[in-house]
Structure formats: C-alpha cells, structure tokens
Design a protein around this motif. Structure first.
Motif, PDB file in Angstrom:
ATOM      1  N   GLY A   1       0.788  -1.224   0.000  1.00 47.29           N
ATOM      2  CA  GLY A   1       0.000   0.000   0.000  1.00 47.29           C
ATOM      3  C   GLY A   1       0.821   1.275   0.000  1.00 47.29           C
ATOM      4  O   GLY A   1       0.360   2.311   0.502  1.00 47.29           O
ATOM      5  N   ILE A   2       2.031   1.226  -0.538  1.00 44.13           N
ATOM      6  CA  ILE A   2       2.879   2.417  -0.613  1.00 44.13           C
ATOM      7  C   ILE A   2       3.486   2.501  -2.012  1.00 44.13           C
ATOM      8  O   ILE A   2       3.376   1.572  -2.804  1.00 44.13           O
ATOM      9  CB  ILE A   2       4.005   2.412   0.446  1.00 44.13           C
ATOM     10  N   THR A   3       4.123   3.620  -2.326  1.00 39.58           N
ATOM     11  CA  THR A   3       4.731   3.781  -3.645  1.00 39.58           C
ATOM     12  C   THR A   3       6.059   3.032  -3.713  1.00 39.58           C
ATOM     13  O   THR A   3       6.719   2.826  -2.690  1.00 39.58           O
ATOM     14  CB  THR A   3       4.988   5.262  -3.955  1.00 39.58           C
ATOM     15  N   PRO A   4       6.463   2.630  -4.904  1.00 41.34           N
ATOM     16  CA  PRO A   4       7.756   1.956  -5.058  1.00 41.34           C
ATOM     17  C   PRO A   4       8.920   2.808  -4.550  1.00 41.34           C
ATOM     18  O   PRO A   4       9.858   2.268  -3.934  1.00 41.34           O
ATOM     19  CB  PRO A   4       7.861   1.728  -6.572  1.00 41.34           C
ATOM     20  N   ALA A   5       8.858   4.116  -4.774  1.00 41.30           N
ATOM     21  CA  ALA A   5       9.939   5.000  -4.322  1.00 41.30           C
ATOM     22  C   ALA A   5      10.028   5.014  -2.799  1.00 41.30           C
ATOM     23  O   ALA A   5      11.123   4.970  -2.216  1.00 41.30           O
ATOM     24  CB  ALA A   5       9.722   6.412  -4.854  1.00 41.30           C
ATOM     25  N   HIS A   6       8.859   5.062  -2.143  1.00 42.52           N
ATOM     26  CA  HIS A   6       8.826   5.084  -0.678  1.00 42.52           C
ATOM     27  C   HIS A   6       9.350   3.768  -0.114  1.00 42.52           C
ATOM     28  O   HIS A   6      10.132   3.743   0.845  1.00 42.52           O
ATOM     29  CB  HIS A   6       7.399   5.341  -0.202  1.00 42.52           C
ATOM     30  N   LEU A   7       8.931   2.663  -0.718  1.00 40.50           N
ATOM     31  CA  LEU A   7       9.396   1.342  -0.269  1.00 40.50           C
ATOM     32  C   LEU A   7      10.905   1.236  -0.439  1.00 40.50           C
ATOM     33  O   LEU A   7      11.610   0.765   0.461  1.00 40.50           O
ATOM     34  CB  LEU A   7       8.700   0.235  -1.056  1.00 40.50           C
ATOM     35  N   SER A   8      11.415   1.670  -1.580  1.00 39.36           N
ATOM     36  CA  SER A   8      12.856   1.594  -1.850  1.00 39.36           C
ATOM     37  C   SER A   8      13.648   2.397  -0.832  1.00 39.36           C
ATOM     38  O   SER A   8      14.695   1.948  -0.347  1.00 39.36           O
ATOM     39  CB  SER A   8      13.142   2.100  -3.266  1.00 39.36           C
ATOM     40  N   THR A   9      13.149   3.574  -0.489  1.00 38.92           N
ATOM     41  CA  THR A   9      13.841   4.430   0.485  1.00 38.92           C
ATOM     42  C   THR A   9      13.871   3.780   1.860  1.00 38.92           C
ATOM     43  O   THR A   9      14.908   3.736   2.529  1.00 38.92           O
ATOM     44  CB  THR A   9      13.144   5.802   0.579  1.00 38.92           C
ATOM     45  N   ILE A  10      12.727   3.248   2.292  1.00 40.45           N
ATOM     46  CA  ILE A  10      12.623   2.624   3.618  1.00 40.45           C
ATOM     47  C   ILE A  10      13.535   1.405   3.725  1.00 40.45           C
ATOM     48  O   ILE A  10      14.282   1.236   4.703  1.00 40.45           O
ATOM     49  CB  ILE A  10      11.164   2.228   3.916  1.00 40.45           C
ATOM     50  N   VAL A  11      13.485   0.539   2.716  1.00 43.19           N
ATOM     51  CA  VAL A  11      14.288  -0.685   2.749  1.00 43.19           C
ATOM     52  C   VAL A  11      15.774  -0.360   2.748  1.00 43.19           C
ATOM     53  O   VAL A  11      16.566  -0.972   3.480  1.00 43.19           O
ATOM     54  CB  VAL A  11      13.917  -1.597   1.551  1.00 43.19           C
ATOM     55  N   LYS A  12      16.176   0.620   1.961  1.00 35.98           N
ATOM     56  CA  LYS A  12      17.581   1.014   1.910  1.00 35.98           C
ATOM     57  C   LYS A  12      18.035   1.571   3.258  1.00 35.98           C
ATOM     58  O   LYS A  12      19.141   1.267   3.741  1.00 35.98           O
ATOM     59  CB  LYS A  12      17.795   2.053   0.804  1.00 35.98           C
ATOM     60  N   GLN A  13      17.193   2.375   3.886  1.00 34.16           N
ATOM     61  CA  GLN A  13      17.544   2.984   5.178  1.00 34.16           C
ATOM     62  C   GLN A  13      17.627   1.952   6.293  1.00 34.16           C
ATOM     63  O   GLN A  13      18.475   2.060   7.184  1.00 34.16           O
ATOM     64  CB  GLN A  13      16.507   4.061   5.540  1.00 34.16           C
TER      65      GLN A  13
END
Length: 282
Positions: A208-220
């Motif tokens: 339920g989130i954008t790919p960009a948001h998911l990518s940022t969270i996982v990387k962090q």
C-alpha cells in the motif's frame, strides 16, 4: 555421535542426538553452499560457537543459544569454533505435514520466522540440556518408531515450550518503528513470492505504498536495495537447487519463473560470476 542430521529432510518421523568436536565434519554438509531444509529442527548449543546464515540473515550461535529451524528454511554454515557441543531434534516433513498441533503452537511459528534464535541464561539452558539428554536416551531405547500420537504430543509440547521462550523475549523487546515494520513486511513478502514476483512495484502495491517510498525505507533499514534483497533470494534458491538436487537447469529455471534457460543462465552469471552448469560442477 548419537545420530547424523540428514541433509534436506529426515528419513524417519523424528530423530534426536548430539554433536561434539569429533563430529564437526558433519556440519561441512551445510558449509559449501546453502541448502533448503524440509524438516523442522530444534538445536541447543552448550559449547563452542557457530556462525550461520538462516534465510539470508547471518547469526552468531553461542553457548546457551536455542535455534528453531522451520521447514523451508535456507541454511548455510560459515564457521565453527571452539569445543563444540550441541543437541538437535528434528521432525520430518512427512510427519509435520500431517501433525495435529494446537493453535497456540501454530501461532508460535510466525514469531520464530522473524527471530529463530533465543539466548538462554545458564539455568534454563541446563534444564533444556537435561531434557534433550533424556530424549536421546529414549531414542536409543525406542528408536525412531515411536507411536505417532506420542510424537504428536512431543512436537506440540516442544512448540509450546519454544513459544513461551519467544514470548518472553518479545515482551522484553522495544517496539520497532513503522519503517522497520514495513521493511520486515517486505522481507516476508519476498520470502513467499520471490519465485514468481521480482518487481518492486508489485511488492509496493501489496504494502500500500509507492515503489519510491518502499525503496527508500528498505535502503535505510537494511542498507540494501529492494532489488538486491529479491535477487539474493532468487540466487540462493538457484544455488541450493543446483548443488542439492539432480533437477535439470531447465527445470530449475522453470521453478524460478524464468521464461527460458538462456535468460536464467545470463541472470545467474551476472550475479554469481559463473554460469549455472559451471557452478554445479565447481
């Protein structure tokens, strides 16, 4: 050594035994490449240290560590040090698939997936060692052919006991952040779907989130990209099948949802540095 830990699955409904420094060679079965276990295995480490990867995460197993390895777990041993003394108990996939265990025992399985190792204090560890020792003697007297109803109660009892240990640990653990929870949910989704889904957008939509948001969270939170995590699961599964099965490369490519063997070969070589056949023969 009381009994060997069979590779991949168990030939009998259950098995129990111990490993000492003299049996260290047995662990080399899991050292050269990752392997997927079909059995459910419980391990108690009383001496020595083992460095191992369980589903991509590296752990340091120390004296007093209790490990729960669920069916489907991908395991690899990296290093063994010290005067090893561990106990193990396993139940075959054939038995666990038909076992009748209670809901409370089932609930425990979801906790273990996130945290397969519990560190015990000296007294609880000693009590568990006594319990394992008693079961080792029972196995020596009765062999593997215990009544299935008795085994069912044994497995349920072990799961309930393990569940109690994990609940105590969970209660003492601080709440994780929202970002850590999203990253954790992503990891669980990857574990379930990596053979059919390799698109970050697909996982983001499920969460339920954008790919960009998911990518940022996982990387962090993991210091890895979403693609790296998905790829690592695909490659680990491919390596496991290449080394521990006789399946053709075509069948392995098909099982991982590659459109053709050529595409799988290029994908594998790009991430491993050699082709599937060369890796199998290495």
């Amino acid at each position: 050594m009381e009994n060997d830990i069979p590779k991949i699955d168990l030939p009998e409904d259950w098995i129990i035994g111990s490993l000492s420094a003299e049996d260290i060679g047995l662990l080399s079965l899991y050292a050269n490449y990752p392997c997927r276990l079909k059995a459910e295995i419980f391990v108690l480490c009383m001496q020595g240290e083992v460095e191992a990867s369980i589903n991509l995460t590296r752990y340091q197993v120390k004296p007093g560590s209790f490990i729960t390895i669920l069916p489907g777990t991908i395991l690899q041993i990296h290093k063994v040090e010290g005067d090893l003394q561990i106990y193990f108990m396993g139940f075959s996939s054939e038995f666990t698939n038909h076992a009748n265990i209670g809901k409370s025992a089932m609930d425990m399985l979801y906790v273990v997936k996130d945290c397969p190792i519990v560190e015990l204090k000296e007294q609880p560890a000693q009590l568990l060692e006594d319990y394992f020792s008693l079961l080792v003697k029972t196995y020596g007297f009765c062999g593997p052919k215990l009544n299935k109803d008795i085994l069912n109660h044994l497995l349920s009892g072990v799961l309930l006991g393990v569940g109690a240990m994990y609940r105590d640990k969970t209660l003492n653990k601080t709440n994780i952040s929202k970002a850590e929870q999203i990253s954790k949910n992503f990891g669980q989704l990857v574990m379930k779907n990596y053979t059919t889904q390799r698109s970050v957008a697909w996982y983001a939509k499920k969460l339920g989130i954008t790919p960009a948001h998911l990518s940022t969270i996982v990387k962090q939170t993991t210091d890895k990209t979403c693609v790296e995590i998905i790829t690592s699961m695909v490659i680990m599964d491919a390596k496991t099948q290449l080394k521990s099965t006789n399946l053709s490369i075509h069948d392995i490519a098909y099982s991982l949802n590659f459109t053709n063997m050529s595409f799988f070969g290029k994908y594998f070589k790009r991430h491993v540095g050699m082709g599937p056949l060369e890796y199998r023969n290495s």
